[in-house]
Design a protein around this motif. Structure first.
Motif, PDB file in Angstrom:
ATOM      1  N   ALA A  45       0.834  -1.203   0.000  1.00  0.00           N
ATOM      2  CA  ALA A  45       0.000   0.000   0.000  1.00  0.00           C
ATOM      3  C   ALA A  45       0.869   1.253   0.000  1.00  0.00           C
ATOM      4  N   ALA A  46       0.280   2.338  -0.488  1.00  0.00           N
ATOM      5  CA  ALA A  46       1.019   3.594  -0.586  1.00  0.00           C
ATOM      6  C   ALA A  46       0.743   4.505   0.599  1.00  0.00           C
ATOM      7  N   SER A  47      -0.096   4.046   1.523  1.00  0.00           N
ATOM      8  CA  SER A  47      -0.373   4.851   2.708  1.00  0.00           C
ATOM      9  C   SER A  47      -0.587   3.897   3.873  1.00  0.00           C
ATOM     10  N   ILE A  48      -0.585   4.463   5.090  1.00  0.00           N
ATOM     11  CA  ILE A  48      -0.866   3.622   6.259  1.00  0.00           C
ATOM     12  C   ILE A  48      -2.218   4.039   6.819  1.00  0.00           C
ATOM     13  N   PRO A  49      -3.230   3.176   6.712  1.00  0.00           N
ATOM     14  CA  PRO A  49      -4.502   3.525   7.323  1.00  0.00           C
ATOM     15  C   PRO A  49      -4.414   3.370   8.838  1.00  0.00           C
ATOM     16  N   VAL A  50      -4.974   4.349   9.537  1.00  0.00           N
ATOM     17  CA  VAL A  50      -5.026   4.265  10.992  1.00  0.00           C
ATOM     18  C   VAL A  50      -6.499   4.267  11.379  1.00  0.00           C
ATOM     19  N   PHE A  51      -6.923   3.174  12.006  1.00  0.00           N
ATOM     20  CA  PHE A  51      -8.327   3.059  12.384  1.00  0.00           C
ATOM     21  C   PHE A  51      -8.514   3.565  13.810  1.00  0.00           C
ATOM     22  N   SER A  52      -9.754   3.973  14.085  1.00  0.00           N
ATOM     23  CA  SER A  52     -10.077   4.497  15.409  1.00  0.00           C
ATOM     24  C   SER A  52     -11.009   3.513  16.104  1.00  0.00           C
ATOM     25  N   PHE A  53     -10.650   3.129  17.318  1.00  0.00           N
ATOM     26  CA  PHE A  53     -11.504   2.178  18.047  1.00  0.00           C
ATOM     27  C   PHE A  53     -12.878   2.781  18.304  1.00  0.00           C
ATOM     28  N   THR A  54     -12.895   4.077  18.657  1.00  0.00           N
ATOM     29  CA  THR A  54     -14.170   4.742  18.911  1.00  0.00           C
ATOM     30  C   THR A  54     -15.060   4.696  17.665  1.00  0.00           C
ATOM     31  N   LYS A  55     -14.434   4.982  16.504  1.00  0.00           N
ATOM     32  CA  LYS A  55     -15.210   4.972  15.258  1.00  0.00           C
ATOM     33  C   LYS A  55     -15.677   3.559  14.895  1.00  0.00           C
ATOM     34  N   ILE A  56     -14.843   2.583  15.191  1.00  0.00           N
ATOM     35  CA  ILE A  56     -15.244   1.191  14.915  1.00  0.00           C
ATOM     36  C   ILE A  56     -16.492   0.861  15.746  1.00  0.00           C
ATOM     37  N   GLN A  57     -16.499   1.280  17.019  1.00  0.00           N
ATOM     38  CA  GLN A  57     -17.651   1.009  17.885  1.00  0.00           C
ATOM     39  C   GLN A  57     -18.905   1.707  17.359  1.00  0.00           C
ATOM     40  N   LYS A  58     -18.714   2.940  16.900  1.00  0.00           N
ATOM     41  CA  LYS A  58     -19.851   3.705  16.377  1.00  0.00           C
ATOM     42  C   LYS A  58     -20.365   3.048  15.089  1.00  0.00           C
ATOM     43  N   ALA A  59     -19.436   2.642  14.245  1.00  0.00           N
ATOM     44  CA  ALA A  59     -19.832   2.000  12.981  1.00  0.00           C
ATOM     45  C   ALA A  59     -20.638   0.730  13.255  1.00  0.00           C
ATOM     46  N   ILE A  60     -20.213  -0.013  14.302  1.00  0.00           N
ATOM     47  CA  ILE A  60     -20.951  -1.237  14.642  1.00  0.00           C
ATOM     48  C   ILE A  60     -22.348  -0.866  15.141  1.00  0.00           C
ATOM     49  N   ALA A  61     -22.428   0.154  16.005  1.00  0.00           N
ATOM     50  CA  ALA A  61     -23.724   0.579  16.545  1.00  0.00           C
ATOM     51  C   ALA A  61     -24.639   1.084  15.420  1.00  0.00           C
ATOM     52  N   ALA A  79     -15.840   4.601   7.668  1.00  0.00           N
ATOM     53  CA  ALA A  79     -16.502   4.694   8.976  1.00  0.00           C
ATOM     54  C   ALA A  79     -15.562   4.292  10.107  1.00  0.00           C
ATOM     55  N   ALA A  80     -14.545   3.456   9.796  1.00  0.00           N
ATOM     56  CA  ALA A  80     -13.627   2.995  10.836  1.00  0.00           C
ATOM     57  C   ALA A  80     -12.342   3.813  10.879  1.00  0.00           C
ATOM     58  N   LEU A  81     -12.157   4.635   9.851  1.00  0.00           N
ATOM     59  CA  LEU A  81     -10.853   5.281   9.643  1.00  0.00           C
ATOM     60  C   LEU A  81     -10.662   6.545  10.477  1.00  0.00           C
ATOM     61  N   HIS A  82      -9.531   6.597  11.184  1.00  0.00           N
ATOM     62  CA  HIS A  82      -9.097   7.844  11.818  1.00  0.00           C
ATOM     63  C   HIS A  82      -8.455   8.718  10.743  1.00  0.00           C
ATOM     64  N   GLY A  83      -7.684   8.114   9.872  1.00  0.00           N
ATOM     65  CA  GLY A  83      -7.059   8.832   8.764  1.00  0.00           C
ATOM     66  C   GLY A  83      -5.945   7.993   8.172  1.00  0.00           C
ATOM     67  N   GLU A  84      -5.317   8.500   7.123  1.00  0.00           N
ATOM     68  CA  GLU A  84      -4.207   7.778   6.507  1.00  0.00           C
ATOM     69  C   GLU A  84      -2.928   8.587   6.652  1.00  0.00           C
ATOM     70  N   VAL A  85      -1.843   7.881   6.943  1.00  0.00           N
ATOM     71  CA  VAL A  85      -0.534   8.534   6.877  1.00  0.00           C
ATOM     72  C   VAL A  85      -0.178   8.543   5.399  1.00  0.00           C
TER      73      VAL A  85
END
Ligand code: RUQ
Ligand code: CUA
Length: 675
Positions: free
Chosen positions: A351-367, A385-391
């Protein structure tokens, strides 16, 4: 093709060219790496290092212990491979440690280390290590630096995603690299029936909080993907595990191409607290399997191997809300959780970037049920929905990420051969340093815990090339130490390592130094063949087995003259080291022994088996230089032809020959010279 995709595509071509040609893109500034502030790694003679660094041995199957910042090698701990140095896996007592459902397996490929934790911090009790090839997990006792236990993992083939530990050492996770027909299925099926017949499996190994003993608590059956690496959640994400999966294509040939067809694979999120609820509710099914559980007892100084025959298996189809998948670009390798437990960095190798996921967002996405359909019945969370952002543009070939105590992350880049430092909050790249060359893992003391110790970072490189004096076709392994206390990373030391290190974990010396075991108490020795004093030494025959109860103390072995052994006899030397002082091992070897020596610690008993193959005189001696008269610490074993009438006889310090007994008398009891 829009511009973003064009750029991604261009980068991927470069990455692919590098990967396909099996070499990395080397940094062009090799000269600039010379130098470095060596004084920062200098540990003066007589001074101690700040950290113990516990380093995987890769294909040597062992674990090594180095000092940081000096890079000095202190010990190679025999784990999955026999060790001629200590007799591990050769002595009768330690052979059972290497037993498996496949029989005796005296080698493995050791990749990853996990240190025990309490409340997310290192507690200095145990180190866990994976056996990659014949799936196993070992537990090393950090008071003895010896392997205490090895547990085989059933329903697994390639125990790569292992061992990963939870914040209170509740569980070690071990997931299979290769999906396969399960152990209770017929594996004799056409390989191209992969999609129907091959399944994955994730094992949760419980750890007894007092003894450390491991047991398989349960397994989760999964779709037939390949699992690569994992990390447990911590803090707010405690109760979860995150695992990288590749080959979501379920290819069974030319994975290099066919498992990289899709733009995204997955990070699997496992709610293991939920799994525990399902287990309690009786949702798990018993499955017949076969796996070895090997435990070393420190009082009998002997390992036992037990074959177990059952595991409890949870099927995600019966267990909703237990597993989720998060799309992750291009063959993810490392999946690393930051010290707060909020961020999950996933490194797609292509991959050309590093995805950084957010636990809070993962929980919200599940809800919110922000799903993008399902994969084999498992909900797939929407990437955004799970992504905090990409480096963005971190470098090429991201593999692994570690963290410091100041909110920064450090990612190893195999292809562009560098380490990239970036900030978790805004994902900005802050610094980059070249590594020599092609880094695999990197390690920051405490990096995977809730409280990183920081200060140093160690790169474990895959290519050594011009860093050391060459030694024929094979060069030493290349580790590099960086000072990360300031804003810029600074190279301060190159040090060679053994095997091929993958992951390593460093722990402050203060957590381990004071609790080192110095001796085994002779009065606590319950080995069945112990001699607790020279008066208990003896030689006895049982059919064609001859047992020698031998003692070792500076500077003689008792008995040291043994006669009456016959060709064809199996001789068992049970050597007890009577010393009760720190760091006085004795060794034992006899001419013609085709295993190894044994090295016996103070108060311990170990056994060398030796077969008398021809008549003659066989000297034996202590192999560990233990005193000024170490060379005198020796003896003789006389072997007579089968059927000879030399009586079994042993002595120390007297000088009388054996008395002959009538030919054919095998029931001869041993005779000791009266002193
Ligand atoms: S894993 S680099 Cu990345 Cu086993 Cu070794
Ligand atoms: Cu005992 Cu040398």
């Amino acid at each position: 093709m829009n511009f973003y995709y064009f750029k991604t595509y261009a980068v991927l071509i470069v990455v692919s060219v590098c990967l396909l040609s099996m070499q990395s893109c080397k940094p062009k500034t090799a000269q600039s790496a010379a130098g470095g502030d060596a004084s920062k790694s200098f540990v003066a003679p007589g001074k101690y290092d700040e950290f113990y660094n516990i380093v995987s041995g890769g294909f040597n199957g062992q674990v090594a212990v180095y000092g940081i910042p000096s890079g000095r090698l202190f010990r190679i701990i025999p784990v999955f491979s026999q060790s001629a140095e200590s007799g591990y896996g050769f002595s009768e007592e330690t052979k059972p440690m290497l037993n498996t459902s496949h029989g005796f397996v005296p080698w493995d490929d050791q990749h990853h280390i996990a240190l025990s934790q309490t409340k997310g911090e290192h507690d200095g009790r145990w180190a866990f290590a994976n056996g990659n090839n014949t799936p196993r997990i070992a537990r090393i006792d950090l008071t003895t630096f010896r392997t205490s236990e090895i547990l085989e993992i059933p329903n697994s083939a390639g125990n790569h995603a292992s061992p990963f530990i939870t914040e209170n050492s509740e569980y070690i996770l071990a997931a299979t690299r290769f999906s396969i027909p399960l152990d209770d299925q017929n594996g004799d099926v056409p390989i191209n029936t992969y999609k129907q017949n091959f399944k994955g499996s994730i094992s949760f190994v419980s750890i007894n909080p007092t003894s450390g003993e491991m047991n398989i608590a349960f397994q989760i059956r999964t779709p037939g993907v390949n699992f690569d690496l994992s990390r447990a959640g911590k803090g707010k994400s405690h109760g979860w595990f995150f695992l990288s999966c590749y080959n979501s294509e379920k290819a069974n040939t030319l994975l290099e191409v066919n498992a990289s067809a899709k733009d995204k694979d997955f990070v699997m999120a496992i709610n293991w607290k939920k799994a525990e609820e399902y287990l309690k509710a009786g949702k798990a099914k018993k499955q017949a399997v076969k796996y070895a559980h090997n435990v070393y007892d420190e009082n009998t100084h002997t390992a036992t191997s037990t074959i177990k025959t059952e595991v409890l298996v949870l099927d995600p189809a019966d267990c909703p809300d237990m597993l989720y998948l998060i799309p992750c670009p291009k063959s993810p390798h490392g999946t690393d959780v930051d010290p707060t437990g909020e961020y999950i960095a996933a490194s797609g190798k292509l991959a050309a970037s590093i995805p950084v996921f957010s636990f809070t967002k993962i929980q919200k996405a599940i809800a919110d049920k922000a799903f993008d359909g399902e994969y084999d019945g498992i909900p797939v969370i929407k990437y955004e929905a799970a992504l905090h952002g990409e480096v963005v543009k971190p470098g090429l070939g991201p593999l692994h990420t570690e963290f410091d105590e100041k909110g920064n992350a450090y990612t190893s880049m195999f292809v562009s051969s560098e380490i990239v430092k970036w900030r978790l909050s805004d994902l900005q790249v802050l610094d980059r340093v070249p590594t020599y060359y092609s880094i695999g893992h990197l390690s920051i003391p405490g990096g995977p815990t809730a409280k990183p110790h920081g200060k140093y970072m160690i790169a474990y490189n895959k290519i050594t090339k011009d860093r050391y004096l060459p030694t024929g076709p094979e060069l030493t392994q290349s580790a590099q130490l960086f000072d990360i206390s300031g804003e810029k990373m600074k190279l301060i030391l190159d040090f060679p390592t053994t095997g091929e290190p993958h992951y390593a974990e460093a722990i402050p010396a203060s957590l381990l130094m004071s609790k080192q075991r110095k001796i085994y108490k002779i009065e606590e020795n319950t080995h069945p063949y112990v001699s607790k004093g020279e008066g208990q030494s003896k030689v006895e025959r049982k059919g064609n087995q001859v047992h020698v109860w031998m003692t070792a103390i500076r500077s003689h072995l008792t008995p040291d003259n043994i006669e009456g052994v016959k060709v064809g006899d199996e001789v068992y030397f049970h050597v007890t080291n009577l010393e009760q002082d720190w760091d006085v091992p004795h060794g034992f070897a006899i001419k013609g022994a085709n295993t190894a020596e044994i090295l016996v610690m103070p108060g311990e008993t170990q056994t060398l088996k030796w077969v008398a193959e021809k008549a003659g005189m066989f000297p034996f001696y202590c192999t560990d230089f233990c005193s000024a008269l170490h060379q005198e610490m020796s003896g003789y074993l006389r072997v007579s032809p089968a059927g000879s009438n030399v009586a079994l006889h042993f002595s120390t310090g007297t000088n009388k020959p054996s008395v002959s007994t009538p030919v054919g008398s095998l029931a001869d009891t041993s005779k000791k010279e009266s002193e």
